[in-house]
Motif scaffolding. Sequence first.
Motif, PDB file in Angstrom:
ATOM      1  N   ALA A   1       0.848  -1.197   0.000  1.00 35.71           N
ATOM      2  CA  ALA A   1       0.000   0.000   0.000  1.00 35.71           C
ATOM      3  C   ALA A   1       0.879   1.240   0.000  1.00 35.71           C
ATOM      4  O   ALA A   1       1.901   1.296   0.682  1.00 35.71           O
ATOM      5  CB  ALA A   1      -0.910   0.004   1.218  1.00 35.71           C
ATOM      6  N   MET A   2       0.464   2.230  -0.773  1.00 39.80           N
ATOM      7  CA  MET A   2       1.181   3.500  -0.845  1.00 39.80           C
ATOM      8  C   MET A   2       0.180   4.588  -1.170  1.00 39.80           C
ATOM      9  O   MET A   2      -0.793   4.351  -1.895  1.00 39.80           O
ATOM     10  CB  MET A   2       2.276   3.460  -1.912  1.00 39.80           C
ATOM     11  N   GLY A   3       0.379   5.774  -0.639  1.00 43.03           N
ATOM     12  CA  GLY A   3      -0.584   6.828  -0.893  1.00 43.03           C
ATOM     13  C   GLY A   3      -1.824   6.633  -0.029  1.00 43.03           C
ATOM     14  O   GLY A   3      -1.808   5.943   0.987  1.00 43.03           O
ATOM     15  N   ILE A   4      -2.915   7.228  -0.453  1.00 40.07           N
ATOM     16  CA  ILE A   4      -4.119   7.261   0.389  1.00 40.07           C
ATOM     17  C   ILE A   4      -5.138   6.245  -0.123  1.00 40.07           C
ATOM     18  O   ILE A   4      -6.046   6.573  -0.898  1.00 40.07           O
ATOM     19  CB  ILE A   4      -4.710   8.673   0.438  1.00 40.07           C
ATOM     20  N   GLY A   5      -4.942   4.997   0.289  1.00 36.99           N
ATOM     21  CA  GLY A   5      -5.917   3.959  -0.026  1.00 36.99           C
ATOM     22  C   GLY A   5      -5.599   3.124  -1.246  1.00 36.99           C
ATOM     23  O   GLY A   5      -6.415   2.283  -1.635  1.00 36.99           O
ATOM     24  N   GLN A   6      -4.435   3.315  -1.861  1.00 35.80           N
ATOM     25  CA  GLN A   6      -4.088   2.523  -3.038  1.00 35.80           C
ATOM     26  C   GLN A   6      -3.309   1.268  -2.630  1.00 35.80           C
ATOM     27  O   GLN A   6      -2.386   1.348  -1.813  1.00 35.80           O
ATOM     28  CB  GLN A   6      -3.234   3.336  -4.024  1.00 35.80           C
TER      29      GLN A   6
END
Length: 694
Positions: free
Chosen positions: A537-542
């Motif tokens: 997971a990286m970023g906001i919810g990806q």
Amino acid sequence: MRKRSLVAALIAIVAIAVAVALTQSTLFRSRRPPGKYSQRLVILGFDGMDPALVGRWMREGKLPHLKQLAERGGMYPLATTHSPESPTAWASFATGVNPGKHNIYDFLVRDTATYLPDLGMVRREPARFLFDYVPYAKPKLFSLRGATSFWVTAGKAGVRSSVLTVPVTFPPENIPNGEMLSGLPLPDIRGTMGTFYYFATDLSRYEEGNTEFGGILKRLVVENDVARTELIGPPNPIVKQKIQAIRRKGTLTADDRATIANLESQEDVRTPFTIRWNRSAKTATVEIAGESLLLEPGKLSRWINLDFKVNALVRVHGMAQLLLINAGAELQLYISPVNWKPDNPPVPMSFPASFSAELFARLGYYRTLGWAEATWPLNEGRMDEQTFMSDLYKAFDDRAEVILNRVDSRDWDVLVGVIESTDRVQHMMWRLIDQKHPMYDAKLAAQFGDSIERVYRRADQFVGEVLEHIDPATAVLIVSDHGFNSWRKAVNLNTWLVQQGYMVLQGQQPGEKKLDDLFGAGEFWENVDWSRTRAYAMGIGQIYFNLRGREGKGIVSPGAEAKQLADELSARLLTLKDPDDGSPIVRAVYKRDDVYSGEYLSNASELQVGMEDGYRVSWQTTLGGSPQGIVYPNMKKWSGDHGGYDYATTAGVLISNRPVTRAAADLSIMDIAPTVLKYFGLAIPGDIDGRAIF
């Protein structure tokens, strides 16, 4: 004598070049053809304006100008994008297409070969130097946003546009018959979203350094009521390139680390300054950049000009404001992020390039930083609520003044202006309207619980000011890119992936991450065993899959194996419960091919997680961290959010002074671009996903 002659010749050449540039700019502006369209359109964007709050305060009579517009046309929910993040949604606003066609999915992108992240809106080519000293090529910036904005399409047909501080407009576009002042992600002088500075006598040595998100803390040592310290400016591009070259090697040796440590000590360009503390008067005088400023607690200084000397041939120009927090028992000084000077930016921040300087000549100093509000110092506990709100209103007024100036110019057929203070106040003050939030404070709520409402009312007042300056026949659209949710608990998605066996760590549990780790100053994806990791997971919810043939060390085969992994992960995520009360955490999981289409589809994450109200992915998840625990209370003042929530519960708002001809429940942020084109009688390109609303 020869040296003086050479210097004089160089000055003459520069003067001629400047004169030519100004002449060309003047010619460009004067050649802007007279209007050929009788219709006018104004679009005012208020980032994050929530339809439920607008509706409530409109019914209570607190937003009279918005109500006036809605009574003439209507107010409607406006579906946002997957994920409901500002860059993603505003890119769809500009282009009328889904993210698969415009390529903006999140604030971040990652290098699939190295897994390392970078800001997801701009690609940079650094300046180039001969003999590591003489500059021979300026830095270049390229927007990662694909597709064509409606102002470019309309401009080619002769529609005159004025586009002001709309997100995802940096670097600025060349707009036929148009002008543009860039917004987000226009950075500060350090190339960040907003590095603030905090100097204090009561900081311990252990607190010194960089905060989790965007601050530099320095301890003041006072002798005879005088403290000498320094302001950290832009990275030296020559040194930075050397560091990046070593890091690109991948696995670092002990010698590599030693070399990096030595280079890092030389990386930042610094400006020394002195603080003279008047204890009895509880004031301080700051001597910096050849200026002396007498500061009183709580009063923001005027803008000061700052020049950062990279070497004898290269200087970077900026401007900042100072705020004395305290000069009583302790000395505490805040310095704003160093904004670009609009009349002399490092690279163009407007189109035409002289436009930002023309505004400066008319209006004086104005904030240029894309993220103009002081959210980070409040979140880090280095600024109080009163100071934050005072600063936020100044940011609002700066944007409003620019927009009103261009409204009065009349030199446009369509004017688009965006103010983001509505978003920032909700991020920081939502905790004071939600009594269930762990950071709810009844005493603070009594003082600042109406902060969000007051900013909405300021937005309404601004709408009234614009209406007074335009012809009543002008079409007006009020648009927001998304709504808001409460963020009561943080969720470590990578930690969950580790516990479920989708991500594998080796060695010691990684420590907490900071923003520095994100951009190459520390370890990123520390101790991840990519040979056994299937998802991250990286970023906001990806959530991305570690795909064979795409990622540098991919192990998941595209096709059937990836599809099975998507089905399996989606099902498991939907069972994720809050250990405290069993509440569901994930409302929906969206698979890439179900929600995106277009030439940039391959850049999207395989899964987009849509959280329930109350839950958001942790800051540590966005920074690639996987600390202990999956769900924990959000004890930060950043208490409201939108990114990573289910788009279906995070709609924006549309208010129009003319009725729409479509079903109200079917309106989307992608509909604005084709609406503008149709309004001016232009053909709507076939690849646009949105549809005109009237």
